[in-house]
Design a protein around this motif. Structure first.
Motif, PDB file in Angstrom:
ATOM      1  N   ASN A 196     117.298 -71.575 -27.011  1.00  0.00           N
ATOM      2  CA  ASN A 196     116.623 -71.315 -25.746  1.00  0.00           C
ATOM      3  C   ASN A 196     115.436 -72.263 -25.648  1.00  0.00           C
ATOM      4  O   ASN A 196     114.433 -72.087 -26.348  1.00  0.00           O
ATOM      5  N   PRO A 197     115.529 -73.277 -24.782  1.00  0.00           N
ATOM      6  CA  PRO A 197     114.456 -74.288 -24.727  1.00  0.00           C
ATOM      7  C   PRO A 197     113.174 -73.781 -24.105  1.00  0.00           C
ATOM      8  O   PRO A 197     112.156 -74.472 -24.135  1.00  0.00           O
ATOM      9  N   PHE A 198     113.195 -72.581 -23.520  1.00  0.00           N
ATOM     10  CA  PHE A 198     112.016 -72.057 -22.838  1.00  0.00           C
ATOM     11  C   PHE A 198     111.303 -71.028 -23.711  1.00  0.00           C
ATOM     12  O   PHE A 198     111.945 -70.202 -24.366  1.00  0.00           O
ATOM     13  N   PRO A 199     109.971 -71.039 -23.708  1.00  0.00           N
ATOM     14  CA  PRO A 199     109.220 -70.035 -24.480  1.00  0.00           C
ATOM     15  C   PRO A 199     109.313 -68.670 -23.810  1.00  0.00           C
ATOM     16  O   PRO A 199     109.691 -68.550 -22.640  1.00  0.00           O
ATOM     17  N   ASP A 200     108.956 -67.644 -24.556  1.00  0.00           N
ATOM     18  CA  ASP A 200     108.998 -66.293 -23.993  1.00  0.00           C
ATOM     19  C   ASP A 200     107.931 -66.106 -22.923  1.00  0.00           C
ATOM     20  O   ASP A 200     108.150 -65.439 -21.923  1.00  0.00           O
ATOM     21  N   ILE A 201     106.755 -66.686 -23.120  1.00  0.00           N
ATOM     22  CA  ILE A 201     105.668 -66.627 -22.138  1.00  0.00           C
ATOM     23  C   ILE A 201     105.621 -67.959 -21.402  1.00  0.00           C
ATOM     24  O   ILE A 201     105.488 -69.012 -22.032  1.00  0.00           O
ATOM     25  N   ILE A 202     105.715 -67.913 -20.085  1.00  0.00           N
ATOM     26  CA  ILE A 202     105.793 -69.126 -19.276  1.00  0.00           C
ATOM     27  C   ILE A 202     104.638 -69.160 -18.281  1.00  0.00           C
ATOM     28  O   ILE A 202     104.338 -68.154 -17.632  1.00  0.00           O
ATOM     29  N   GLU A 203     104.008 -70.311 -18.175  1.00  0.00           N
ATOM     30  CA  GLU A 203     102.943 -70.533 -17.196  1.00  0.00           C
ATOM     31  C   GLU A 203     103.495 -71.332 -16.029  1.00  0.00           C
ATOM     32  O   GLU A 203     104.136 -72.366 -16.217  1.00  0.00           O
ATOM     33  N   LEU A 204     103.228 -70.829 -14.819  1.00  0.00           N
ATOM     34  CA  LEU A 204     103.695 -71.484 -13.600  1.00  0.00           C
ATOM     35  C   LEU A 204     102.502 -71.888 -12.742  1.00  0.00           C
ATOM     36  O   LEU A 204     101.521 -71.150 -12.633  1.00  0.00           O
ATOM     37  N   ASN A 205     102.611 -73.045 -12.136  1.00  0.00           N
ATOM     38  CA  ASN A 205     101.666 -73.489 -11.120  1.00  0.00           C
ATOM     39  C   ASN A 205     102.427 -73.531  -9.803  1.00  0.00           C
ATOM     40  O   ASN A 205     103.244 -74.417  -9.576  1.00  0.00           O
ATOM     41  N   VAL A 206     102.167 -72.534  -8.953  1.00  0.00           N
ATOM     42  CA  VAL A 206     102.868 -72.446  -7.676  1.00  0.00           C
ATOM     43  C   VAL A 206     101.883 -72.784  -6.567  1.00  0.00           C
ATOM     44  O   VAL A 206     100.997 -71.988  -6.245  1.00  0.00           O
ATOM     45  N   GLY A 207     102.006 -73.969  -6.015  1.00  0.00           N
ATOM     46  CA  GLY A 207     101.121 -74.389  -4.945  1.00  0.00           C
ATOM     47  C   GLY A 207      99.658 -74.351  -5.294  1.00  0.00           C
ATOM     48  O   GLY A 207      98.809 -74.106  -4.440  1.00  0.00           O
ATOM     49  N   GLY A 208      99.327 -74.560  -6.558  1.00  0.00           N
ATOM     50  CA  GLY A 208      97.934 -74.546  -6.995  1.00  0.00           C
ATOM     51  C   GLY A 208      97.476 -73.219  -7.575  1.00  0.00           C
ATOM     52  O   GLY A 208      96.396 -73.139  -8.153  1.00  0.00           O
ATOM     53  N   GLN A 209      98.280 -72.170  -7.446  1.00  0.00           N
ATOM     54  CA  GLN A 209      97.956 -70.868  -8.034  1.00  0.00           C
ATOM     55  C   GLN A 209      98.705 -70.721  -9.355  1.00  0.00           C
ATOM     56  O   GLN A 209      99.911 -70.989  -9.421  1.00  0.00           O
ATOM     57  N   VAL A 210      98.004 -70.294 -10.385  1.00  0.00           N
ATOM     58  CA  VAL A 210      98.590 -70.196 -11.719  1.00  0.00           C
ATOM     59  C   VAL A 210      99.063 -68.769 -11.992  1.00  0.00           C
ATOM     60  O   VAL A 210      98.326 -67.807 -11.754  1.00  0.00           O
ATOM     61  N   TYR A 211     100.280 -68.650 -12.456  1.00  0.00           N
ATOM     62  CA  TYR A 211     100.859 -67.356 -12.829  1.00  0.00           C
ATOM     63  C   TYR A 211     101.368 -67.445 -14.268  1.00  0.00           C
ATOM     64  O   TYR A 211     101.907 -68.478 -14.683  1.00  0.00           O
ATOM     65  N   ILE A 212     101.207 -66.358 -15.002  1.00  0.00           N
ATOM     66  CA  ILE A 212     101.702 -66.270 -16.375  1.00  0.00           C
ATOM     67  C   ILE A 212     102.641 -65.075 -16.451  1.00  0.00           C
ATOM     68  O   ILE A 212     102.258 -63.949 -16.119  1.00  0.00           O
ATOM     69  N   THR A 213     103.871 -65.308 -16.861  1.00  0.00           N
ATOM     70  CA  THR A 213     104.867 -64.244 -16.900  1.00  0.00           C
ATOM     71  C   THR A 213     105.824 -64.502 -18.057  1.00  0.00           C
ATOM     72  O   THR A 213     105.724 -65.515 -18.761  1.00  0.00           O
ATOM     73  N   ARG A 214     106.756 -63.591 -18.239  1.00  0.00           N
ATOM     74  CA  ARG A 214     107.735 -63.722 -19.318  1.00  0.00           C
ATOM     75  C   ARG A 214     109.016 -64.352 -18.807  1.00  0.00           C
ATOM     76  O   ARG A 214     109.385 -64.204 -17.644  1.00  0.00           O
ATOM     77  N   HIS A 215     109.695 -65.056 -19.696  1.00  0.00           N
ATOM     78  CA  HIS A 215     110.950 -65.711 -19.344  1.00  0.00           C
ATOM     79  C   HIS A 215     111.997 -64.712 -18.820  1.00  0.00           C
ATOM     80  O   HIS A 215     112.667 -64.998 -17.814  1.00  0.00           O
ATOM     81  N   PRO A 216     112.153 -63.524 -19.439  1.00  0.00           N
ATOM     82  CA  PRO A 216     113.133 -62.575 -18.900  1.00  0.00           C
ATOM     83  C   PRO A 216     112.846 -62.165 -17.457  1.00  0.00           C
ATOM     84  O   PRO A 216     113.771 -61.846 -16.699  1.00  0.00           O
TER      85      PRO A 216
END
Length: 286
Positions: free
Chosen positions: A17-37
Motif C-alpha cells: 500500500n503506497p499510501f500512509p494510514d494518515i494522509i494530509e490533503l491541501n484542498v484549495g488552500g485548506q489543509v485536512y488530515i484524515t485516514r486513508h480508509p
C-alpha cells in the motif's frame, strides 16, 4: 531452517500500500488530515480512484508534500464528513447547497448528490446558487418572517413593516463573512486577528443600495427588483467596521449575531493554530 525476518515481512506488507494510514490533503488552500480508509470508503468515487487505483507519485502535491486537490476548500469539509459515515449533516439555512452538489458531482458521490437534489429550489438551475435569493412568488413579509422570526419576536414593530422616521422604511439587513484567524501557543493575546476575504450582504435590494451605495457590488444579481430579497450582493471593501459605520449612519442597530469556528490546521514550526470561521450580523431599522 532460518525463520523469516519479521521486520522485512512488515516492510513488504507496507510496500503493498503506497499510501500512509494518515494522509494530509491541501484542498484549495485548506489543509485536512484524515485516514486513508476514510478517503476510500466510497468505491468508485474520485477519492477512491485517487488513493487506490493511482500511484502516490502521480498525484499532485503542494510545496510541503501534501496531496493537492484544486477544489473549494471550505465545502470539502462536508465532502469529508460524508465520506466518514455516508450521512449528510448541514448547518441550518445552509446557503451553498447548489455549490455543494456541484462538488459532490465532481467527487463522483451519486448518493450525496441525491441527498442534495430534493432541497434545491425549482427555479434554480444546478449551476446557480439556490437559497441565495428569495423565489419570486414569496412576499417580502413572508421572507422576513421566515429568516428572522426570533428577532421579529423581540422587536414586534419589525413584522408590521411600518415606515421609519424621515420617510425611511423599516427592515433587516444581514452581513456575513468567512474569515480566518490565528491563535498562538496557549492562546496568547498577541495572536494575528481576523482576516476577511469578502463581506456578503443579505436583505431587500432597495435597503442594501440605500445603505451601501456605490460600495455595493451587484455583479452576481444585477437585475434584482428593488422590493425583492437577495443574498448574492457583497461589498467592495473588506473592513467590517466600515460596514458597521454605514449601517449606523443609516439608522440600523444590531439585533443578533452568530459565528462558527473550525480549526483548519496547526503551523508545523510555531504551533500556531489557524482557524476558519463564518459569522453573521443582523441589523434592523425601525
Amino acid at each position: 531452517m532460518a525463520l523469516a525476518d519479521p521486520v522485512s515481512c512488515a516492510k513488504g506488507s507496507e510496500d503493498s500500500n503506497p499510501f500512509p494510514d494518515i494522509i494530509e490533503l491541501n484542498v484549495g488552500g485548506q489543509v485536512y488530515i484524515t485516514r486513508h480508509p476514510t478517503l476510500v470508503s466510497v468505491p468508485g468515487s474520485l477519492l477512491w480512484e485517487m488513493f487506490t487505483q493511482k500511484n502516490a507519485r502521480s498525484l499532485a502535491r503542494d510545496s510541503k508534500g501534501r496531496f493537492f486537490v484544486d477544489r473549494d476548500g471550505f465545502l470539502f469539509r462536508y465532502i469529508l464528513d460524508y465520506m466518514r459515515d455516508q450521512q449528510l449533516v448541514l448547518p441550518e439555512h445552509f446557503p451553498e447547497r447548489g455549490r455543494l452538489q456541484r462538488e459532490a458531482e465532481y467527487f463522483m458521490l451519486p448518493e450525496l448528490v441525491k441527498l442534495l437534489v430534493p432541497k434545491l429550489s425549482e427555479q434554480n438551475s444546478l449551476g446557480d446558487d439556490p437559497c441565495q435569493s428569495d423565489p419570486e412568488e414569496l412576499s417580502p413579509g413572508a421572507d422576513t418572517a421566515r429568516g428572522l422570526s426570533s428577532a421579529a419576536t423581540a422587536l414586534p414593530s419589525a413584522v408590521s413593516g411600518a415606515a421609519g422616521t424621515e420617510g425611511r422604511r423599516a427592515g433587516f439587513i444581514t452581513i456575513g463573512y468567512r474569515g480566518s484567524y490565528t491563535l498562538g501557543r496557549d492562546s496568547q493575546t498577541d495572536a494575528k486577528f481576523r482576516r476577511v476575504a469578502r463581506i456578503m450582504v443579505c436583505g431587500k435590494t432597495s435597503l442594501a443600495k440605500e445603505v451601501f451605495g456605490d460600495t455595493l457590488n451587484e455583479s452576481r444579481d444585477p437585475d434584482r427588483p428593488p422590493e425583492k430579497y437577495t443574498s448574492r450582493y457583497y461589498l467592495k471593501f473588506t473592513f467590517l467596521e466600515q460596514a458597521f459605520d454605514k449601517l449606523a449612519d443609516a439608522g440600523f442597530h444590531m439585533v443578533a449575531c452568530n459565528s462558527t469556528g473550525t480549526c483548519a490546521f496547526a503551523h508545523e514550526q510555531t504551533d500556531d493554530r489557524i482557524w476558519t470561521s463564518y459569522t453573521e450580523y443582523v441589523f434592523y431599522r425601525e
